[in-house]
Write a protein that holds these residues in place. Structure first.
Motif, PDB file in Angstrom:
ATOM      1  N   GLN A   1       0.837  -1.197   0.000  1.00 32.25           N
ATOM      2  CA  GLN A   1       0.000   0.000   0.000  1.00 32.25           C
ATOM      3  C   GLN A   1       0.877   1.254   0.000  1.00 32.25           C
ATOM      4  N   ARG A   2       0.519   2.217  -0.808  1.00 31.18           N
ATOM      5  CA  ARG A   2       1.347   3.394  -1.065  1.00 31.18           C
ATOM      6  C   ARG A   2       1.753   4.137   0.210  1.00 31.18           C
ATOM      7  N   HIS A   3       0.791   4.416   1.075  1.00 29.94           N
ATOM      8  CA  HIS A   3       1.086   5.201   2.272  1.00 29.94           C
ATOM      9  C   HIS A   3       1.893   4.398   3.279  1.00 29.94           C
ATOM     10  N   MET A   4       1.587   3.108   3.402  1.00 27.46           N
ATOM     11  CA  MET A   4       2.358   2.250   4.304  1.00 27.46           C
ATOM     12  C   MET A   4       3.806   2.146   3.845  1.00 27.46           C
ATOM     13  N   THR A   5       3.991   2.014   2.546  1.00 28.28           N
ATOM     14  CA  THR A   5       5.347   1.938   1.994  1.00 28.28           C
ATOM     15  C   THR A   5       6.111   3.223   2.249  1.00 28.28           C
ATOM     16  N   ALA A   6       5.434   4.355   2.098  1.00 22.23           N
ATOM     17  CA  ALA A   6       6.084   5.649   2.333  1.00 22.23           C
ATOM     18  C   ALA A   6       6.508   5.800   3.790  1.00 22.23           C
ATOM     19  N   ILE A   7       5.644   5.367   4.703  1.00 27.18           N
ATOM     20  CA  ILE A   7       5.993   5.427   6.126  1.00 27.18           C
ATOM     21  C   ILE A   7       7.232   4.583   6.397  1.00 27.18           C
ATOM     22  N   ARG A   8       7.227   3.365   5.865  1.00 29.80           N
ATOM     23  CA  ARG A   8       8.360   2.469   6.080  1.00 29.80           C
ATOM     24  C   ARG A   8       9.654   3.062   5.518  1.00 29.80           C
ATOM     25  N   LYS A   9       9.612   3.534   4.290  1.00 29.41           N
ATOM     26  CA  LYS A   9      10.815   4.100   3.661  1.00 29.41           C
ATOM     27  C   LYS A   9      11.292   5.356   4.399  1.00 29.41           C
ATOM     28  N   GLY A  10      10.339   6.199   4.770  1.00 35.38           N
ATOM     29  CA  GLY A  10      10.715   7.449   5.424  1.00 35.38           C
ATOM     30  C   GLY A  10      11.373   7.248   6.762  1.00 35.38           C
ATOM     31  N   ILE A  11      10.840   6.331   7.553  1.00 40.14           N
ATOM     32  CA  ILE A  11      11.421   6.094   8.882  1.00 40.14           C
ATOM     33  C   ILE A  11      12.754   5.368   8.760  1.00 40.14           C
ATOM     34  N   ILE A  12      12.833   4.413   7.855  1.00 38.82           N
ATOM     35  CA  ILE A  12      14.092   3.687   7.676  1.00 38.82           C
ATOM     36  C   ILE A  12      15.194   4.627   7.195  1.00 38.82           C
ATOM     37  N   SER A  13      14.825   5.677   6.463  1.00 39.68           N
ATOM     38  CA  SER A  13      15.835   6.623   5.974  1.00 39.68           C
ATOM     39  C   SER A  13      16.545   7.352   7.109  1.00 39.68           C
ATOM     40  N   THR A  14      15.952   7.339   8.317  1.00 40.72           N
ATOM     41  CA  THR A  14      16.581   8.019   9.465  1.00 40.72           C
ATOM     42  C   THR A  14      17.586   7.123  10.190  1.00 40.72           C
ATOM     43  N   LEU A  15      17.676   5.846   9.808  1.00 39.81           N
ATOM     44  CA  LEU A  15      18.532   4.913  10.549  1.00 39.81           C
ATOM     45  C   LEU A  15      19.995   5.352  10.631  1.00 39.81           C
ATOM     46  N   PRO A  16      20.612   5.847   9.530  1.00 34.96           N
ATOM     47  CA  PRO A  16      22.026   6.258   9.665  1.00 34.96           C
ATOM     48  C   PRO A  16      22.230   7.303  10.754  1.00 34.96           C
ATOM     49  N   LEU A  17      21.277   8.231  10.884  1.00 36.51           N
ATOM     50  CA  LEU A  17      21.420   9.284  11.894  1.00 36.51           C
ATOM     51  C   LEU A  17      21.313   8.720  13.301  1.00 36.51           C
ATOM     52  N   THR A  18      20.341   7.833  13.524  1.00 38.55           N
ATOM     53  CA  THR A  18      20.165   7.307  14.876  1.00 38.55           C
ATOM     54  C   THR A  18      21.300   6.369  15.267  1.00 38.55           C
ATOM     55  N   ILE A  19      21.851   5.660  14.297  1.00 36.01           N
ATOM     56  CA  ILE A  19      22.993   4.785  14.598  1.00 36.01           C
ATOM     57  C   ILE A  19      24.203   5.625  14.987  1.00 36.01           C
ATOM     58  N   VAL A  20      24.460   6.678  14.231  1.00 38.30           N
ATOM     59  CA  VAL A  20      25.587   7.564  14.554  1.00 38.30           C
ATOM     60  C   VAL A  20      25.370   8.214  15.917  1.00 38.30           C
ATOM     61  N   GLY A  21      24.151   8.687  16.173  1.00 37.05           N
ATOM     62  CA  GLY A  21      23.845   9.270  17.476  1.00 37.05           C
ATOM     63  C   GLY A  21      24.050   8.298  18.608  1.00 37.05           C
ATOM     64  N   SER A  22      23.742   7.024  18.350  1.00 41.98           N
ATOM     65  CA  SER A  22      23.925   5.986  19.359  1.00 41.98           C
ATOM     66  C   SER A  22      25.390   5.813  19.734  1.00 41.98           C
ATOM     67  N   PHE A  23      26.258   5.886  18.739  1.00 44.38           N
ATOM     68  CA  PHE A  23      27.679   5.719  19.030  1.00 44.38           C
ATOM     69  C   PHE A  23      28.203   6.829  19.931  1.00 44.38           C
ATOM     70  N   PHE A  24      27.701   8.044  19.748  1.00 46.68           N
ATOM     71  CA  PHE A  24      28.130   9.142  20.624  1.00 46.68           C
ATOM     72  C   PHE A  24      27.623   8.918  22.051  1.00 46.68           C
ATOM     73  N   THR A  25      26.422   8.358  22.175  1.00 45.81           N
ATOM     74  CA  THR A  25      25.924   8.015  23.509  1.00 45.81           C
ATOM     75  C   THR A  25      26.825   6.976  24.152  1.00 45.81           C
ATOM     76  N   LEU A  26      27.241   5.999  23.357  1.00 46.44           N
ATOM     77  CA  LEU A  26      28.109   4.931  23.845  1.00 46.44           C
ATOM     78  C   LEU A  26      29.459   5.487  24.295  1.00 46.44           C
ATOM     79  N   ILE A  27      30.024   6.353  23.468  1.00 55.63           N
ATOM     80  CA  ILE A  27      31.317   6.957  23.797  1.00 55.63           C
ATOM     81  C   ILE A  27      31.214   7.781  25.080  1.00 55.63           C
ATOM     82  N   ASN A  28      30.068   8.421  25.248  1.00 50.64           N
ATOM     83  CA  ASN A  28      29.855   9.308  26.399  1.00 50.64           C
ATOM     84  C   ASN A  28      29.573   8.547  27.684  1.00 50.64           C
ATOM     85  N   ASN A  29      29.410   7.225  27.596  1.00 49.47           N
ATOM     86  CA  ASN A  29      29.045   6.442  28.775  1.00 49.47           C
ATOM     87  C   ASN A  29      29.843   5.149  28.879  1.00 49.47           C
TER      88      ASN A  29
END
Length: 432
Positions: free
Chosen positions: A22-50
């Motif tokens: 379904q078009r809208h479901m696919t868009a939601i999935r693609k849009g949220i998955i596109s943020t993964l590189p940012l959250t992974i990088v942010g996670s590493f800084f949390t790890l380094i900080n703790n």
């Protein structure tokens, strides 16, 4: 069992396929998955900080605030990035201008979610409302608002464009200039709509959606064992039917997952112990304790195939070993196959239910910490569990134990399947 599978094929499979494409479901999935590189990088800084080593902690203390900035501008404003991604993906499916759609959606999201209603004050006097934004309003807690505003914005833009309620430029005008003028009237209308909703009617989309949907989050991605096992069952069950389980569940559960891990990360960054974070059933909990080798815990099955007397299964095990170590299991799912195969489908569903239950019990009893950072899904399971729980050795051990549990559950089904395969290979050899 065959009758049950046939029933699922007739009743469930068509609906699941429709949902997955379904078009809208696919868009939601693609849009949220596109943020993964940012959250992974942010996670590493949390790890380094703790890093839980006293000497390192003391050395890092003067830099903690500075090292927290990358986290705040990745995970901390996740919904803002997701808004652009979802709108862009939906616009692409309509063959509309992705950049313009994404920008308009961000505008709608900021107006409806982040803009303050009340005038702010400081020691020097009055500050005009809207000059400052609390970035907490842009975090994963507003993810459902970002989904709604992104989808609505693109649909409004499409509605206006299809009815030529736009400014058209003459032939020969560069496309980027033409697209900007085409979006001029839609931009004004979209701004007005979301401004009226927020400031005239005083309706906060994020608050409303949180109130309505938070109970569902508590079931599917919270601390409910029943809800967690339901998620596991649905994902593995869809895989057995030949449907990418995560792809089907993503539009429904991923926003909850993103909110849960972001909340855990925020609490951990603020100093909360990993044993006392908010959410157990994050995506990372399943990734590192349950999906060892991929959905269904298939690394154990790959290992059994490596020692099979069947030439085909042995060769398949060799082929699937390297991807399996990095949690990629399509070769084994479709190669064995597990799809539509009751002998392997039963342990594919049963194993994760058992390992998820064990991991849950050990978490609620305080033996295993909760997940507090995001890593790439390709990190091998026990290592991912070790790092994601703030270097917890019990979590590392649990990852290994769950792998052994998967081995024990798969073994009798593997032997029965191997016997079938040996008979087929013997028959084939007679005809050669």
């Amino acid at each position: 069992m065959d009758r049950f599978i046939e029933l699922l094929n007739r009743k469930v499979l068509p609906f699941a396929n429709k949902m997955g494409t379904q078009r809208h479901m696919t868009a939601i999935r693609k849009g949220i998955i596109s943020t993964l590189p940012l959250t992974i990088v942010g996670s590493f800084f949390t790890l380094i900080n703790n890093i839980p080593i006293p000497v390192v902690e003391k050395f890092m203390l003067p830099y903690k605030e500075m090292l927290d900035v990358p986290f705040r501008y990745t995970v901390g404003i996740l919904a803002l990035y997701a808004t652009f991604g979802i709108a862009s993906a939906l616009a692409e499916s309509y063959k509309m201008d992705r950049l313009t759609s994404g920008i308009l959606a961000v505008l709608a999201f900021l107006i409806s979610t982040a803009a303050p209603i009340h005038v702010l004050k400081n020691v020097d006097g009055v500050i005009d409302a809207g000059r400052y934004i609390n970035i907490a309003n842009l975090s994963a807690s507003s993810l459902f608002a970002s989904i709604v505003t992104a989808l609505l914005t693109v649909e409004i833009y499409r509605f206006l464009k299809d009815r030529n309620i736009t400014i058209k430029m003459p032939e020969g005008v560069p496309p980027e200039v033409s697209n900007s003028f085409v979006a001029l009237i839609p931009a004004a209308i979209i701004l007005l709509i979301f401004w009226v909703i927020k400031f005239v009617f005083g309706f906060n989309i994020a608050t409303f959606l949180s109130t309505v949907l938070m109970p569902l989050k508590g079931v599917l991605a919270g601390n409910s064992l029943l809800g967690g096992l339901l998620t596991v069952f649905l994902i593995t069950g869809f895989w057995v039917l030949g449907i990418h389980g995560a792809a089907i569940m993503d539009p429904i559960i991923r926003p909850f997952w993103e909110m849960s891990i972001a909340q855990n990360m925020n609490e951990f960054a603020a100093g909360t112990s990993p044993h006392h974070l908010s959410t157990i059933f994050t995506e990372q909990f399943l990734q590192w304790f349950v999906w060892i080798g991929g959905a269904g815990g298939t690394l154990a099955l790959v290992t059994l195939f490596l020692f099979s007397r069947s030439r085909y299964l042995k060769d398949l095990g060799k082929l699937a070993l390297l991807p399996g170590l990095f949690n990629i299991n399509e070769p084994i799912v479709f190669g064995a196959p597990i799809v539509m195969n009751p002998l392997l489908g039963i342990p594919f569903i049963l194993g994760p239910i058992v390992t998820a239950t064990l991991a849950y019990v050990l978490t609620v009893t305080g033996i295993i910490p909760m997940m507090m950072i995001r890593l790439p899904f390709t990190v091998p399971g026990p290592i991912g569990a070790f790092i994601s729980t703030n270097w917890s050795v019990p979590a590392l051990i649990l990852g290994v134990v769950n792998y052994l549990i998967d081995l024990a559950i798969y073994y009798p089904f593997f032997k029965a399947f191997e016997k079938q395969q040996l008979v087929q290979e013997s028959e084939a050899a007679k005809h050669d």
